[in-house]
Motif scaffolding. Sequence first.
Motif, mmCIF file in Angstrom:
data_model
loop_
_atom_site.group_PDB
_atom_site.id
_atom_site.type_symbol
_atom_site.label_atom_id
_atom_site.label_comp_id
_atom_site.label_asym_id
_atom_site.label_seq_id
_atom_site.Cartn_x
_atom_site.Cartn_y
_atom_site.Cartn_z
ATOM 1 N N ILE A 18 0.856 -1.185 0.000
ATOM 2 C CA ILE A 18 0.000 0.000 0.000
ATOM 3 C C ILE A 18 0.893 1.237 0.000
ATOM 4 O O ILE A 18 1.828 1.337 0.798
ATOM 5 C CB ILE A 18 -0.911 0.019 1.246
ATOM 6 C CG1 ILE A 18 -1.888 -1.149 1.203
ATOM 7 C CG2 ILE A 18 -1.653 1.350 1.347
ATOM 8 C CD1 ILE A 18 -2.706 -1.318 2.476
ATOM 9 N N PRO A 22 -4.340 1.288 -3.378
ATOM 10 C CA PRO A 22 -4.151 -0.126 -3.059
ATOM 11 C C PRO A 22 -3.089 -0.778 -3.938
ATOM 12 O O PRO A 22 -2.836 -0.325 -5.052
ATOM 13 C CB PRO A 22 -5.528 -0.731 -3.336
ATOM 14 C CG PRO A 22 -6.133 0.167 -4.363
ATOM 15 C CD PRO A 22 -5.617 1.541 -4.040
ATOM 16 N N TYR A 52 -9.486 4.048 0.695
ATOM 17 C CA TYR A 52 -8.473 4.791 -0.045
ATOM 18 C C TYR A 52 -9.074 6.071 -0.604
ATOM 19 O O TYR A 52 -10.270 6.124 -0.866
ATOM 20 C CB TYR A 52 -7.942 3.952 -1.225
ATOM 21 C CG TYR A 52 -7.309 2.664 -0.799
ATOM 22 C CD1 TYR A 52 -5.996 2.641 -0.335
ATOM 23 C CD2 TYR A 52 -7.998 1.473 -0.846
ATOM 24 C CE1 TYR A 52 -5.403 1.451 0.065
ATOM 25 C CE2 TYR A 52 -7.418 0.281 -0.456
ATOM 26 C CZ TYR A 52 -6.124 0.281 -0.004
ATOM 27 O OH TYR A 52 -5.543 -0.891 0.389
#
Length: 82
Positions: A18, A22, A52
Motif C-alpha cells: 500500500i 491499493p 483509499y
Amino acid sequence: GEEIYAAKCAACHRFDVILVGPPHLEVVPKYNGDLEALKQYIYQPVKVDDSYPAMPSQGLKPFEAESAAIYIMKRVEEMQNQ
C-alpha cells in the motif's frame, strides 16, 4: 505501458504494498482478466473503496490508459506466477 505507469501511476501505487492507493496484486485480480474494464477505470476513475482516497483522473488518452492497463495486468500475472 511501463513509461506511462512510471510517469502517472507509480507516485501512488505499487504492485505489492500500500502506498496511497491499493496494491495492484490486491486489486487487479478482481478484474478477472477484463482488460477493457481496467482500462476504463484508469481512463475515468470512480471511487470504489472508502479505505483509499479517490483516484484522480490522470488526463490520459484512451490508448495510454490501455497501454498502462496492459502493463499492469502483465506484471501482476508475472508476479503471481513466480
